[in-house]
Scaffold this active site. Structure first.
Site, PDB file in Angstrom:
ATOM      1  N   VAL A 238      21.531   1.544  57.645  1.00  0.00           N
ATOM      2  CA  VAL A 238      20.572   2.367  58.718  1.00  0.00           C
ATOM      3  C   VAL A 238      22.213   3.031  59.949  1.00  0.00           C
ATOM      4  CG1 VAL A 238      17.997   2.744  58.430  1.00  0.00           C
ATOM      5  CG2 VAL A 238      19.395   0.723  59.590  1.00  0.00           C
ATOM      6  N   HIS A 239      22.864   3.924  59.168  1.00  0.00           N
ATOM      7  CA  HIS A 239      23.764   3.885  59.867  1.00  0.00           C
ATOM      8  C   HIS A 239      23.749   4.133  61.117  1.00  0.00           C
ATOM      9  CE1 HIS A 239      25.937   4.608  55.820  1.00  0.00           C
ATOM     10  NE2 HIS A 239      25.399   5.363  55.515  1.00  0.00           N
TER      11      HIS A 239
END
Ligand code: BDR
Ligand code: CA
Length: 312
Positions: A238-239
């Site tokens: 989940v950049h």
């Protein structure tokens, strides 16, 4: 709490990043600006409105920004990763809130000029809006207290091409303008985000907390499916949520000051962030490049905050 603006193209991990900000008392989300990127601008804007409404925060203004990159059109969107409508096939209820009538750069410039406290700006999509702000309202851009960018990579190559990370690849000319502007910038790239994997056990924890957490988990399902087929992994990177963690809790990531330029040529290297790792830079335009992360702590931060969105 510190004023925060999120510039975003929701996007599954963007949605998570917005929810994380809303769950964090350290920051006060004052504005969301939207940009083309994972899907078309109309859709990213609608998604931003709906995510805020999901969390009961339709009072946060949303202003729509650039619908296209500065120079060359983005070759393709990322519907195969985020779902055709950007939120993993989940239909969130429409928001009763109206879109802010101002273009994103105007809303952002007015907020920056009016704020008596330093404003943190987190940009988690293509950097087109920030590049436009620099060009049109440089005096407002100069007031950004801290700019946290999700984008690029120092040594991990890309995720769209061998060279380029998605947000930079989508508008390399904009990224070059932003990363060389001399703003107080932290670059959160693939070097740290790829290490930070949210597993199914973590997702299950906020899914169980209540309706907001379970909607977030439903949105993530598409991302999980894509990760499983594309990479054979059972968790998701989940950049954008990691970038928001650094915006909320400065110092979460270990950074080194380095010069960064972006490859804006039209060859195979287009969109690569060239991070000068030969030494520590003292150049005024240098950015703080995130190179170290305590992944377990970052995932725990995200999971526990999201679980709290549904109340203690
Ligand atoms: C970035 O690309 C987008 O698809 C994600 O939302 C994130 O901002 C990661 O490379
Ligand atoms: Ca994004």
């Amino acid at each position: 709490s510190r004023p925060l603006v999120i510039d975003t193209d929701p996007g599954i991990d963007d949605a998570l990043a917005i929810l994380l900000a809303l769950a964090s008392p350290e920051v006060d989300l004052r504005l969301v600006t939207t940009v083309h990127g994972n899907v078309e601008l109309e859709q990213t804007t609608e998604n931003a409105l709906r995510v805020l409404h999901l969390a009961g925060r339709s009072d946060v203004p949303v202003a729509a920004g650039a619908r296209a990159s500065l120079v060359h059109p983005q070759p393709e969107r990322a519907g195969h990763v985020h779902g055709a409508a950007g939120l993993g096939g989940v239909q969130l209820p429409p928001s009763p809130a109206e879109l802010d009538p101002r273009p994103a750069v105007v809303a952002l410039a007015e907020l920056l000029m009016a704020s008596t406290e330093p404003v943190t700006v987190a940009t988690i999509g293509p950097m087109t809006n920030l590049a436009l702000l620099l060009g049109v309202y440089p005096e407002a851009a100069a007031r950004i207290g801290r700019l946290v960018v999700m984008g690029g990579s120092a040594g991990r190559g890309g995720n769209v091409t061998a060279a380029a990370e998605f947000n930079v690849w989508a508008d390399p000319e904009a990224a070059q303008a932003v990363l060389t502007a001399g703003l107080p910038t932290v670059l959160v790239g693939l070097d740290v985000t790829l290490h930070t994997v949210l597993g199914e056990d973590g997702i299950a924890r906020f899914a169980a907390a209540g309706p907001v957490g379970s909607s977030a988990a439903a949105i993530l399902q598409q991302y999980l499916d894509h990760a499983r087929t594309a990479y054979g992994t059972s968790g998701v990177v989940v950049h954008d949520a990691l970038a928001l963690t650094e915006a909320i809790a400065p110092g979460t990531l270990g950074t080194v000051r380095r010069d960064v330029v972006v490859d804006t040529t039209l060859g195979a290297g287009r969109g690569q962030t060239l991070v000068d790792r030969r030494g520590v830079s003292t150049a005024p335009a240098a950015v703080e490049v995130a190179e170290a992360v305590d992944s377990a702590a970052a995932v725990e931060f995200l999971v526990s905050r999201l679980a709290n969105l549904d109340g203690p």
